[in-house]
Scaffold this motif. Structure first.
Motif, PDB file in Angstrom:
ATOM      1  N   ASP A  11       4.712  -4.060   2.245  1.00  0.00           N
ATOM      2  CA  ASP A  11       4.918  -5.141   3.204  1.00  0.00           C
ATOM      3  C   ASP A  11       3.914  -6.256   2.906  1.00  0.00           C
ATOM      4  O   ASP A  11       2.856  -6.365   3.538  1.00  0.00           O
ATOM      5  CB  ASP A  11       4.767  -4.625   4.625  1.00  0.00           C
ATOM      6  CG  ASP A  11       5.257  -5.613   5.672  1.00  0.00           C
ATOM      7  OD1 ASP A  11       5.421  -6.811   5.338  1.00  0.00           O
ATOM      8  OD2 ASP A  11       5.476  -5.192   6.823  1.00  0.00           O
ATOM      9  N   SER A  42       4.226  -9.460   3.356  1.00  0.00           N
ATOM     10  CA  SER A  42       4.110 -10.457   4.429  1.00  0.00           C
ATOM     11  C   SER A  42       3.097 -10.028   5.481  1.00  0.00           C
ATOM     12  O   SER A  42       2.267 -10.837   5.914  1.00  0.00           O
ATOM     13  CB  SER A  42       5.474 -10.686   5.087  1.00  0.00           C
ATOM     14  OG  SER A  42       6.374 -11.233   4.169  1.00  0.00           O
ATOM     15  N   ALA A  43       3.148  -8.775   5.906  1.00  0.00           N
ATOM     16  CA  ALA A  43       2.189  -8.289   6.911  1.00  0.00           C
ATOM     17  C   ALA A  43       0.780  -8.291   6.335  1.00  0.00           C
ATOM     18  O   ALA A  43      -0.177  -8.689   7.013  1.00  0.00           O
ATOM     19  CB  ALA A  43       2.574  -6.897   7.393  1.00  0.00           C
ATOM     20  N   MET A  83      -0.502 -11.774   6.289  1.00  0.00           N
ATOM     21  CA  MET A  83      -0.853 -12.230   7.631  1.00  0.00           C
ATOM     22  C   MET A  83      -2.267 -11.752   7.994  1.00  0.00           C
ATOM     23  O   MET A  83      -3.078 -12.522   8.513  1.00  0.00           O
ATOM     24  CB  MET A  83       0.148 -11.705   8.656  1.00  0.00           C
ATOM     25  CG  MET A  83      -0.157 -12.120  10.075  1.00  0.00           C
ATOM     26  SD  MET A  83       0.999 -11.438  11.271  1.00  0.00           S
ATOM     27  CE  MET A  83       0.517  -9.719  11.273  1.00  0.00           C
ATOM     28  N   LEU A 106      -0.616  -4.610  15.632  1.00  0.00           N
ATOM     29  CA  LEU A 106       0.152  -4.324  14.422  1.00  0.00           C
ATOM     30  C   LEU A 106       0.085  -2.840  14.090  1.00  0.00           C
ATOM     31  O   LEU A 106       1.104  -2.198  13.837  1.00  0.00           O
ATOM     32  CB  LEU A 106      -0.377  -5.158  13.251  1.00  0.00           C
ATOM     33  CG  LEU A 106       0.324  -5.009  11.913  1.00  0.00           C
ATOM     34  CD1 LEU A 106       1.766  -5.496  11.990  1.00  0.00           C
ATOM     35  CD2 LEU A 106      -0.433  -5.764  10.832  1.00  0.00           C
ATOM     36  N   MET A 120       3.107   0.494  14.137  1.00  0.00           N
ATOM     37  CA  MET A 120       3.455   1.083  12.847  1.00  0.00           C
ATOM     38  C   MET A 120       3.443   2.599  12.894  1.00  0.00           C
ATOM     39  O   MET A 120       2.558   3.205  13.488  1.00  0.00           O
ATOM     40  CB  MET A 120       2.453   0.648  11.777  1.00  0.00           C
ATOM     41  CG  MET A 120       2.467  -0.786  11.462  1.00  0.00           C
ATOM     42  SD  MET A 120       1.275  -1.086  10.146  1.00  0.00           S
ATOM     43  CE  MET A 120       1.860  -2.645   9.592  1.00  0.00           C
ATOM     44  N   GLU A 173       5.327   2.569   7.768  1.00  0.00           N
ATOM     45  CA  GLU A 173       4.977   1.152   7.849  1.00  0.00           C
ATOM     46  C   GLU A 173       3.515   0.922   7.459  1.00  0.00           C
ATOM     47  O   GLU A 173       3.199  -0.065   6.808  1.00  0.00           O
ATOM     48  CB  GLU A 173       5.229   0.587   9.261  1.00  0.00           C
ATOM     49  CG  GLU A 173       6.681   0.488   9.631  1.00  0.00           C
ATOM     50  CD  GLU A 173       7.234   1.751  10.278  1.00  0.00           C
ATOM     51  OE1 GLU A 173       8.446   1.786  10.540  1.00  0.00           O
ATOM     52  OE2 GLU A 173       6.481   2.716  10.519  1.00  0.00           O
ATOM     53  N   LEU A 227       2.018  -1.362   4.448  1.00  0.00           N
ATOM     54  CA  LEU A 227       0.950  -2.362   4.588  1.00  0.00           C
ATOM     55  C   LEU A 227      -0.117  -2.159   3.509  1.00  0.00           C
ATOM     56  O   LEU A 227      -0.570  -3.133   2.885  1.00  0.00           O
ATOM     57  CB  LEU A 227       0.325  -2.281   5.980  1.00  0.00           C
ATOM     58  CG  LEU A 227      -0.791  -3.277   6.293  1.00  0.00           C
ATOM     59  CD1 LEU A 227      -0.296  -4.712   6.225  1.00  0.00           C
ATOM     60  CD2 LEU A 227      -1.395  -2.984   7.655  1.00  0.00           C
TER      61      LEU A 227
END
Length: 179
Positions: free
Chosen positions: A14, A16-17, A20, A47, A51, A55, A59
């Motif tokens: 991930d 994008s996460a 961020m 966040l 998860m 997830e 990350l």
């Protein structure tokens, strides 16, 4: 001959996460905050609470992908000047890590340096790390900090453009979506 640590075998995770989280950390650094920002901590806690194990693994993979992408970009920039990315980037970041003993306990510095060297050598940092067992709790903060230091290094060499590293990744993600 292909390596089992070749990036083609690594999931991107991930990104994008991870971006961020890193972008939030960079903004805190640039705002001069040395203590953990309560809003950042709340965002990270929120966040993390949302998860599951899959997830969270994504990350971690995303953070390793960021390290790979930044080192790849830095490698091309170094080559343009006849320099070696490992020779010029890794010692600087390791020296910074050693000056941050609360974030980088001495025993995690070699692992974080190994991630940088793997990425600088064209290997997947995540697959390289996986050879040595699962991630430990003690490596979570240093992994985030390593990706943040690397992004800040990219920003600094690009004329202190505080958003360059983030734009570099978002542009790459946008191009990937178009393809």
């Amino acid at each position: 001959m292909s390596s089992p640590c070749d990036p083609q075998y690594a999931p991107a995770g991930d990104v994008s996460a991870a971006l961020m989280v890193i972008d939030s950390r960079l903004k805190a650094l640039y705002d001069g905050r040395t203590e953990a920002d309560p809003e950042h901590l709340r965002m990270v806690d929120q966040l993390a609470a949302s998860m599951g194990p899959d997830e969270f693994g994504a990350l971690l993979e995303g953070a390793c992908t960021l390290i790979y992408m930044y080192m790849n970009w830095l490698g091309r920039a170094c080559e343009d000047h006849g320099k070696d990315v490992i020779e010029y980037v890794v010692p600087t970041l390791v020296a910074t890590m050693r000056m941050m003993p609360r974030t980088f306990r001495p025993e995690v510095v070699p692992t974080m340096a190994g991630l940088l060297i793997a990425a600088g050598s064209g290997l997947s940092p995540n697959l390289w790390r996986a050879q040595y067992g699962p991630w430990t709790d003690a490596e979570m903060n240093p992994l985030e900090a390593t990706a943040t230091l690397l992004a800040e290094y990219v920003n600094r060499i690009c004329g202190d453009d505080r958003d360059f590293a983030t734009r570099l990744i978002t542009d790459a993600l946008s191009r990937a979506e178009e393809d």
